[in-house]
Design a protein around this motif. Sequence first.
Motif: not given
Length: 307
Positions: A31-60
């Motif tokens: 719900a991070e975007l909820g700090a800026y917008l009423d999330l019930s008023k936008i079409g929908a929130v697509t969450v960041k893609s999830l894998s079955a297991d936790p995943w650390p991502g790429n190096p900075a």
Amino acid sequence: MSPTPDLSVRVAGVALDSPIVAAAGTSGHGAELGAYLDLSKIGAVTVKSLSADPWPGNPAPRVTPVRGGMLNSVGLQGPGVARWREEELPELAASGAKVIVSVWGKTVADFARAAELLCGLGPEVIALEVNISCPNTEDRARMFAQSPTATAEAIDACAAAGLPRWAKLTPAVASIVEIAAAARDAGAAAVTLTNTALGLAIDLEHRRPMLGGVGGGLSGPALHSIAVRSVFECFQAMPELPIVGVGGVTTGEDAIEMMMAGASCVGVGTATLARPRAIAAITRQLVRWCDHHGVSRVAELTGVAHG
Ligand SMILES: Cc1cc2nc3c(=O)[nH]c(=O)nc-3n(C[C@H](O)[C@H](O)[C@H](O)COP(=O)(O)O)c2cc1C
């Protein structure tokens, strides 16, 4: 009194109160975007893609501005489906948002496992976006969505979640129509067009690629006409297949262009990273455009550019 114009749209039978949705990966996992917008008023929130297991991502470093947008190589960092259900979904559901949950995997079996872990979600979750614009380790790291066969296998593997499946495709293909058709034939109810294009930036002082992941995904205004073309071509070939148009949408006019090309609703990503209230501003501009042009139902705009 109903608002003017009527902003409601349907995507493969799924009703949205507004055509503007938050695109995956650009408004967090919850719900991070909820700090800026009423999330019930936008079409929908697509969450960041999830894998079955936790995943650390790429190096900075993982993001860098480029002309006309940005490059990212976040690498799909995430908590995994189970922790997301426990720690992120309850707050997002409580916000009144309609939720599109997105999954990714490195193998077809990964997609199947992620989908199984998503069984039995509440009614706030309206669709499963299957992010197949990620490397398939069983196919020399070619993206799933660069092969009709792998596309079909990944979409089919996600049936277990019991949600409408929306296939998120890459523009980095010879024929996006061929891939969209493969997704549809495997059971996708809609396609999301598009994910980022492939790009790379060099840090001149260090004489090396700018991002830790070396290459990255190009998003923002530079991607817009590529995405509009993808939407236009798929709508032309398969007008019955609903499309979520995503790519460089920064203004209400950009959203209208996506809809005229054939999108039933429109995702906003990079614009939100620059301006967290961008979705509200884009929606206001869309309403103003419709008012000025005598459009009483925004859904009427879908595909009108095809004559
Ligand atoms: C930082 C960042 C992270 C992203 N993460 C995801 C993701 O997890 N899953 C996904 O399907 N797309 C992801 N995307 C792609 C966006 O959802 C969108 O398709 C793309 O950025 C084009 O739209 P835009 O120009 O409005 O950003 C990401 C994009 C950015 C910029």
